[in-house]
Design a protein around this motif. Sequence first.
Motif, PDB file in Angstrom:
ATOM      1  N   GLU A  18      -4.982 -16.392 -40.026  1.00 54.44           N
ATOM      2  CA  GLU A  18      -5.720 -17.389 -39.257  1.00 54.44           C
ATOM      3  C   GLU A  18      -5.300 -17.327 -37.788  1.00 54.44           C
ATOM      4  O   GLU A  18      -4.121 -17.195 -37.474  1.00 54.44           O
ATOM      5  N   GLY A  19      -6.286 -17.394 -36.907  1.00 50.09           N
ATOM      6  CA  GLY A  19      -6.024 -17.404 -35.476  1.00 50.09           C
ATOM      7  C   GLY A  19      -6.878 -18.460 -34.791  1.00 50.09           C
ATOM      8  O   GLY A  19      -7.863 -18.937 -35.355  1.00 50.09           O
ATOM      9  N   ILE A  20      -6.493 -18.807 -33.580  1.00 50.65           N
ATOM     10  CA  ILE A  20      -7.225 -19.794 -32.792  1.00 50.65           C
ATOM     11  C   ILE A  20      -7.632 -19.127 -31.476  1.00 50.65           C
ATOM     12  O   ILE A  20      -6.807 -18.487 -30.817  1.00 50.65           O
ATOM     13  N   LEU A  21      -8.895 -19.275 -31.114  1.00 51.85           N
ATOM     14  CA  LEU A  21      -9.402 -18.746 -29.846  1.00 51.85           C
ATOM     15  C   LEU A  21     -10.255 -19.808 -29.163  1.00 51.85           C
ATOM     16  O   LEU A  21     -10.805 -20.689 -29.831  1.00 51.85           O
ATOM     17  N   ASP A  22     -10.377 -19.696 -27.855  1.00 49.61           N
ATOM     18  CA  ASP A  22     -11.325 -20.532 -27.122  1.00 49.61           C
ATOM     19  C   ASP A  22     -12.728 -20.019 -27.391  1.00 49.61           C
ATOM     20  O   ASP A  22     -12.930 -18.822 -27.633  1.00 49.61           O
ATOM     21  N   THR A  23     -13.702 -20.887 -27.315  1.00 49.35           N
ATOM     22  CA  THR A  23     -15.093 -20.475 -27.521  1.00 49.35           C
ATOM     23  C   THR A  23     -15.565 -19.524 -26.423  1.00 49.35           C
ATOM     24  O   THR A  23     -16.540 -18.820 -26.606  1.00 49.35           O
ATOM     25  N   THR A  24     -14.848 -19.487 -25.302  1.00 47.58           N
ATOM     26  CA  THR A  24     -15.203 -18.594 -24.192  1.00 47.58           C
ATOM     27  C   THR A  24     -14.237 -17.416 -24.097  1.00 47.58           C
ATOM     28  O   THR A  24     -14.065 -16.831 -23.025  1.00 47.58           O
ATOM     29  N   LEU A  34      -4.427 -10.874 -31.485  1.00 46.19           N
ATOM     30  CA  LEU A  34      -4.088  -9.852 -32.484  1.00 46.19           C
ATOM     31  C   LEU A  34      -2.617  -9.474 -32.385  1.00 46.19           C
ATOM     32  O   LEU A  34      -1.923  -9.374 -33.406  1.00 46.19           O
ATOM     33  N   ALA A  35      -2.140  -9.260 -31.166  1.00 43.54           N
ATOM     34  CA  ALA A  35      -0.732  -8.901 -30.965  1.00 43.54           C
ATOM     35  C   ALA A  35       0.179 -10.023 -31.463  1.00 43.54           C
ATOM     36  O   ALA A  35       1.191  -9.764 -32.130  1.00 43.54           O
ATOM     37  N   LYS A  36      -0.183 -11.260 -31.169  1.00 42.76           N
ATOM     38  CA  LYS A  36       0.601 -12.418 -31.601  1.00 42.76           C
ATOM     39  C   LYS A  36       0.661 -12.494 -33.129  1.00 42.76           C
ATOM     40  O   LYS A  36       1.669 -12.905 -33.697  1.00 42.76           O
ATOM     41  N   ALA A  37      -0.402 -12.075 -33.791  1.00 43.18           N
ATOM     42  CA  ALA A  37      -0.462 -12.094 -35.256  1.00 43.18           C
ATOM     43  C   ALA A  37       0.221 -10.871 -35.876  1.00 43.18           C
ATOM     44  O   ALA A  37       0.277 -10.750 -37.099  1.00 43.18           O
ATOM     45  N   GLY A  38       0.709  -9.961 -35.041  1.00 41.42           N
ATOM     46  CA  GLY A  38       1.385  -8.767 -35.558  1.00 41.42           C
ATOM     47  C   GLY A  38       0.438  -7.682 -36.016  1.00 41.42           C
ATOM     48  O   GLY A  38       0.819  -6.785 -36.762  1.00 41.42           O
ATOM     49  N   ILE A  39      -0.801  -7.739 -35.557  1.00 44.02           N
ATOM     50  CA  ILE A  39      -1.783  -6.721 -35.928  1.00 44.02           C
ATOM     51  C   ILE A  39      -1.780  -5.631 -34.871  1.00 44.02           C
ATOM     52  O   ILE A  39      -2.015  -5.887 -33.687  1.00 44.02           O
TER      53      ILE A  39
END
Length: 163
Positions: A18-24, A34-39
């Motif tokens: 699961e990740g969180i992004l801004d709508t923009t 992706l980097a933060k999630a280790g991908i």
Amino acid sequence: MNKITVFLLEHGRGDLIEGILDTTATVRDLHEALAKAGIEFDKDTHIFLGDAEEPLSGNLGDVLRELKDGVRIHVSRCRRVATTVNYLEHSDEHRFSPGTRVRRVKEWAVRKFKIDPKDAAEHVLQLCNSTKRPSSDTTLQELTDNQTCAVCFDLVPEKRVEG
């Protein structure tokens, strides 16, 4: 800014992150998530939003226009998944994006083999040389490994009624 939840799926890894992004969000923002999630990703990696036919551009400033809450983001070495479907004595192949769901492959096969809709409703896709029948919501990326960009299905009757 509005935040949305996205689900990250890395090729060869079965779990959704699961990740969180801004709508923009931009491509750069997605790379950071992706980097933060280790991908891990590099120049040979393709990133797809949902079941998009084409991967995201490499331009880091591009805004992710098709971004919506709950979208699956596929990180894959496969730009296309060579998908073979066998039905009776017929066989055909089509190249789909990694985010394509099994239901769409079945819809393609039904049209390709000109199967009556009533008959099609009684058939399912089963992985070749197995008894595994992935759910219609499964993506092709989930059925491949990190080395092979191909999957094979048999279109088989869901139940056999004898009597």
